[in-house]
Design a protein around this motif. Structure first.
Motif, PDB file in Angstrom:
ATOM      1  N   ARG A  63       0.818  -1.220   0.000  1.00 35.26           N
ATOM      2  CA  ARG A  63       0.000   0.000   0.000  1.00 35.26           C
ATOM      3  C   ARG A  63       0.847   1.262   0.000  1.00 35.26           C
ATOM      4  O   ARG A  63       0.308   2.365  -0.071  1.00 35.26           O
ATOM      5  N   LEU A  85      -3.695   4.808  -0.840  1.00 34.34           N
ATOM      6  CA  LEU A  85      -2.973   3.817  -1.628  1.00 34.34           C
ATOM      7  C   LEU A  85      -1.954   4.548  -2.493  1.00 34.34           C
ATOM      8  O   LEU A  85      -2.310   5.450  -3.262  1.00 34.34           O
ATOM      9  N   ASP A 246      -8.534  -1.836  -0.958  1.00 36.99           N
ATOM     10  CA  ASP A 246      -8.140  -3.253  -0.871  1.00 36.99           C
ATOM     11  C   ASP A 246      -8.309  -3.940  -2.221  1.00 36.99           C
ATOM     12  O   ASP A 246      -7.428  -4.686  -2.678  1.00 36.99           O
ATOM     13  N   GLN A 249      -5.738  -2.536  -4.702  1.00 35.11           N
ATOM     14  CA  GLN A 249      -4.399  -3.063  -4.442  1.00 35.11           C
ATOM     15  C   GLN A 249      -4.254  -4.485  -4.950  1.00 35.11           C
ATOM     16  O   GLN A 249      -3.199  -4.867  -5.483  1.00 35.11           O
TER      17      GLN A 249
END
Length: 399
Positions: A63, A85, A246, A249
């Motif tokens: 991240r 991010l 999330d 990523q």
């Protein structure tokens, strides 16, 4: 996902950015050395050398490193590092974000940077134009009521605001940004704030306004690399809800995976001290170049337009060009003489019906809307920028 169309602007930039006496086609600051950044961020040469030579070339955290994410979160009140991010440039942040949101209909100000409408289009979204018109003197004009009506009528599921706007240099007022946010909530529409010029959007404050709100409905993409003249760092960020980041990523793990640790370290050194020499330098040069351009436009016999409110680009038109062919001829004359400017046709000006109007309500519109002109970058050092503008005038006055 459909194949992406040719990135028209990038073909022009790649052809001329390295071989022009004056490169005024770019949208970022004049390239700086690593030394300029680090010493301008109050490191000594010895400190910078020691940290660089002892940096381990391992993977960074997926991240992004925590201390860098903490800094970026501080730029967006209400966020924490869990809402940040780190990406390989703003382009990757936007790519991942559009893939995550997968909009059916996206509304955005047009004209615009091609990526902002091309990516959602390739994912099957229909594009809803929010018109930016250029008045007779070249100043950008927005009908705020028209925009709200367009949003309420079309009910897009995604609204993108590029602030300050590329290529017009327009800055959206705080009150209007709140109106847009209220309308988006009413029609259940996600908001993307593309804010890569935020470091150069106020002459008084370090940062301009952000549309970020910790409500799960807003996403921000940004960077400092254009404002600071360091596009080669290729670092950016997305700020938004953790669950969305999330997913983004996870997709990033299949491509760039992590950002280079040297790039992250340099970025940390630059951003952690907002009173440093480098922060002051970029602001001072930006303000000086706006003054230089304003004085030039007041006296020019060949071009017209206005200085940008924010960011490093504006659009200028030719006083004697009334057709696209005449505009193209003048642009080529500039390029052949070593002054590179970006044709508005490369940003697909004239593509929409509103851009081919001659009047709007009580306003007369300029030929900029049709693409008869060029985007001008203000990223040169002031002395060189002043000389480049003199060259534009000299070249265009030649028979």
């Amino acid at each position: 996902m459909k194949a992406l169309n040719t990135f028209i602007m990038e073909d022009w930039l790649e052809t001329y950015r390295f071989n022009s006496r004056f490169n005024l086609g770019e949208s970022g600051g004049s390239p700086r050395h690593v030394k300029d950044l680090l010493l301008g961020s109050d490191l000594t040469e010895e400190q910078a050398s020691q940290i660089f030579l002892n940096t381990i070339l391992c993977d960074s955290p997926n991240r992004g490193r925590d201390d860098l994410r903490n800094l970026i979160a501080d730029f967006h009140p209400g966020s924490t590092r869990e809402n940040v991010l780190i990406t390989t440039g703003t382009s990757e942040a936007l790519f991942l974000l559009f893939r995550y949101l997968s909009p059916n209909k996206i509304a955005l100000p047009l004209p615009a940077f091609q990526l902002l409408y091309e990516l959602p289009s390739s994912l099957g979204a229909s594009v809803i134009p929010l018109p930016i018109r250029f008045l007779e003197d070249g100043s950008p004009y927005i009908d705020e009521k028209e925009w709200i009506q367009i949003l309420e009528k079309n009910k897009p599921d995604c609204l993108l605001i590029n602030n300050p706007h590329n290529p017009s240099g327009y800055i959206f007022e705080k009150i209007f940004l709140q109106q847009l946010a209220n309308t988006a909530l009413k029609i259940d529409c996600k908001i993307i704030g593309d804010e890569h010029y935020r470091f150069l959007s106020s002459e008084r404050n370090i940062l301009g306004e952000t549309v970020y709100k910790p409500n799960g409905n807003t996403f921000i993409t940004g960077s400092f690399i254009k404002c600071f003249g360091v596009p080669g760092l290729r670092i950016g960020w997305c700020v938004g809800p953790k669950n969305a980041l999330d997913t983004m990523q996870n997709e990033k793990n299949y491509t760039t995976h992590t950002v280079n640790p040297i790039t992250e370290w340099i970025s940390l050194e630059v951003l952690k001290n907002k009173t440093s020499t480098i922060f002051k330098t970029i602001k001072d040069e930006w303000i000086e170049n706006k003054t230089i351009l304003n004085d030039f436009l007041k006296s020019s016999n060949t071009v017209y337009g206005v200085i940008p409110q924010g960011g490093l680009v504006t659009v200028l038109g030719f006083k004697k060009a009334t057709t696209q062919k005449e505009s193209n001829t003048l642009i080529q004359r500039l390029i052949d003489a070593g002054v590179f400017v970006l044709p508005l046709s490369s940003m697909e000006f004239g593509k929409y019906d509103f851009q081919n109007e001659t009047t709007y309500k009580e306003y007369r519109l300029s030929n900029l809307n049709k693409g008869f002109g060029f985007r001008l970058g203000l990223g040169c050092a002031p002395t060189k920028f002043k000389l480049a503008l003199k060259e534009i005038e000299r070249i265009l006055l030649e028979n």
